[in-house]
Motif scaffolding. Structure first.
Motif, short mmCIF file in Angstrom:
data_model
loop_
_atom_site.label_atom_id
_atom_site.label_comp_id
_atom_site.label_asym_id
_atom_site.label_seq_id
_atom_site.Cartn_x
_atom_site.Cartn_y
_atom_site.Cartn_z
N PHE A 51 0.84 -1.19 0.00
CA PHE A 51 0.00 0.00 0.00
C PHE A 51 0.88 1.24 0.00
N ASP A 52 0.36 2.32 -0.60
CA ASP A 52 1.09 3.57 -0.66
C ASP A 52 0.10 4.72 -0.48
N TRP A 53 0.56 5.94 -0.69
CA TRP A 53 -0.29 7.12 -0.50
C TRP A 53 -1.47 7.16 -1.47
N TYR A 54 -1.44 6.35 -2.52
CA TYR A 54 -2.53 6.36 -3.50
C TYR A 54 -3.58 5.30 -3.22
N ALA A 55 -3.42 4.52 -2.18
CA ALA A 55 -4.44 3.53 -1.81
C ALA A 55 -5.79 4.20 -1.54
N PRO A 56 -5.85 5.37 -0.88
CA PRO A 56 -7.16 6.01 -0.71
C PRO A 56 -7.84 6.34 -2.04
N SER A 57 -7.06 6.66 -3.06
CA SER A 57 -7.65 6.93 -4.38
C SER A 57 -8.37 5.69 -4.91
N HIS A 58 -7.78 4.53 -4.68
CA HIS A 58 -8.40 3.30 -5.18
C HIS A 58 -9.63 2.93 -4.35
N LEU A 59 -9.60 3.26 -3.07
CA LEU A 59 -10.79 3.10 -2.24
C LEU A 59 -11.92 3.99 -2.78
N ARG A 104 3.76 9.87 -19.30
CA ARG A 104 2.91 11.03 -19.04
C ARG A 104 3.06 11.49 -17.59
N TYR A 105 3.01 10.53 -16.65
CA TYR A 105 3.23 10.88 -15.24
C TYR A 105 4.57 11.59 -15.06
N ARG A 106 5.59 11.06 -15.71
CA ARG A 106 6.93 11.62 -15.53
C ARG A 106 7.05 13.04 -16.09
N THR A 107 6.34 13.33 -17.17
CA THR A 107 6.54 14.62 -17.82
C THR A 107 5.61 15.72 -17.34
N VAL A 108 4.39 15.39 -16.88
CA VAL A 108 3.44 16.46 -16.55
C VAL A 108 2.97 16.47 -15.10
N THR A 109 3.41 15.51 -14.29
CA THR A 109 2.99 15.51 -12.90
C THR A 109 4.20 15.63 -11.99
N LEU A 165 -6.64 15.59 -8.07
CA LEU A 165 -5.45 16.25 -8.60
C LEU A 165 -4.71 15.37 -9.60
N ASN A 166 -4.68 14.08 -9.34
CA ASN A 166 -4.02 13.14 -10.24
C ASN A 166 -4.69 13.15 -11.61
N VAL A 167 -6.03 13.08 -11.62
CA VAL A 167 -6.77 13.09 -12.88
C VAL A 167 -6.58 14.42 -13.60
N LEU A 168 -6.69 15.52 -12.84
CA LEU A 168 -6.49 16.84 -13.43
C LEU A 168 -5.14 16.94 -14.11
N MET A 169 -4.10 16.54 -13.40
CA MET A 169 -2.74 16.69 -13.94
C MET A 169 -2.45 15.75 -15.10
N PRO A 173 -2.75 19.33 -17.42
CA PRO A 173 -1.73 19.79 -16.47
C PRO A 173 -1.73 21.31 -16.34
N LEU A 174 -1.66 21.77 -15.11
CA LEU A 174 -1.60 23.20 -14.83
C LEU A 174 -0.30 23.51 -14.11
N ASP A 175 0.43 24.49 -14.61
CA ASP A 175 1.71 24.85 -14.00
C ASP A 175 1.55 25.26 -12.55
N ALA A 176 0.48 25.98 -12.24
CA ALA A 176 0.26 26.44 -10.86
C ALA A 176 0.08 25.26 -9.91
N VAL A 177 -0.64 24.24 -10.34
CA VAL A 177 -0.83 23.05 -9.51
C VAL A 177 0.49 22.31 -9.35
N LEU A 178 1.24 22.15 -10.44
CA LEU A 178 2.53 21.47 -10.37
C LEU A 178 3.48 22.20 -9.43
#
Length: 184
Positions: A51-59, A104-109, A165-169, A173-178
């Motif tokens: 489990f990691d910090w993204y387990a709540p997302s899957h819940l 995609r994760y690597r480049t925009v999140t 935030l994950n889906v948004l990015m 992707p928004l520079d302000a969020v990043l």
């Protein structure tokens, strides 16, 4: 109760088999499995343990799939709706671990070191979704909504990320969020 367990095992076996065929590692390259990978979210091992910090997302996926399938397919038996939810979650795990989404994760999140999930982490994500699905079935709607909001606020506060935030990015992707996620 046996039928949902068999549905879960079938989906888990199919997903794990495809992930292995895709070249995903069964466990962390470090050679061991931690129950919780709560160190640095951006670290290479963050999605390699159970489990990691993204387990709540899957819940939350489970809550959302239960609600969506109740709205769109409530005439289907619960087991059929659960099977659909399992297939959607397994398909997401496969897509999430594809080369195009990893890049995609690597480049925009904020996850510039993301290497994809280990198979055991993907299985734990599938389990978290199943737990969310059945929790949504037994909990009052107000409590389900409260938990979803609470998990999103908790992960936003602790790791500056979460499902929304994950889906948004990924999609827009928004520079302000990043910059906020990077603590700048």
């Amino acid at each position: 109760m046996l039928r949902p367990a068999l549905l879960f095992l079938a989906a888990a076996a199919l997903m794990a088999g495809v992930l292995l065929l895709m070249g995903r590692g069964l466990i962390c390259p470090c050679g061991y499995i931690n129950l919780w990978a709560g160190a640095d979210v951006g670290a290479e091992q963050s999605s390699q343990h159970l489990f990691d910090w993204y387990a709540p997302s899957h819940l939350i996926h489970g809550f959302a799939f239960y609600a969506g399938l109740w709205l769109l397919a409530r005439r289907l038996p619960l087991d059929a709706r659960f099977a659909i939810a399992l297939l959607i979650e397994a398909a997401w795990e496969l897509l999430e671990n594809s080369a195009i989404i990893i890049e995609r994760y690597r480049t925009v999140t904020v996850s510039s070191d993301y290497n994809g999930d280990s198979v055991v982490n993907s299985l734990a994500d599938l389990l978290a979704m199943a737990a969310g699905f059945y929790l949504a079935r037994i909990l009052p709607v107000w409590l389900s909504v409260t938990l979803v909001i609470g998990f999103e606020l908790l992960t936003a506060a602790l790791i500056r990320d979460g499902l929304a935030l994950n889906v948004l990015m990924l999609l827009w992707p928004l520079d302000a969020v990043l910059e906020w996620q990077q603590g700048l």
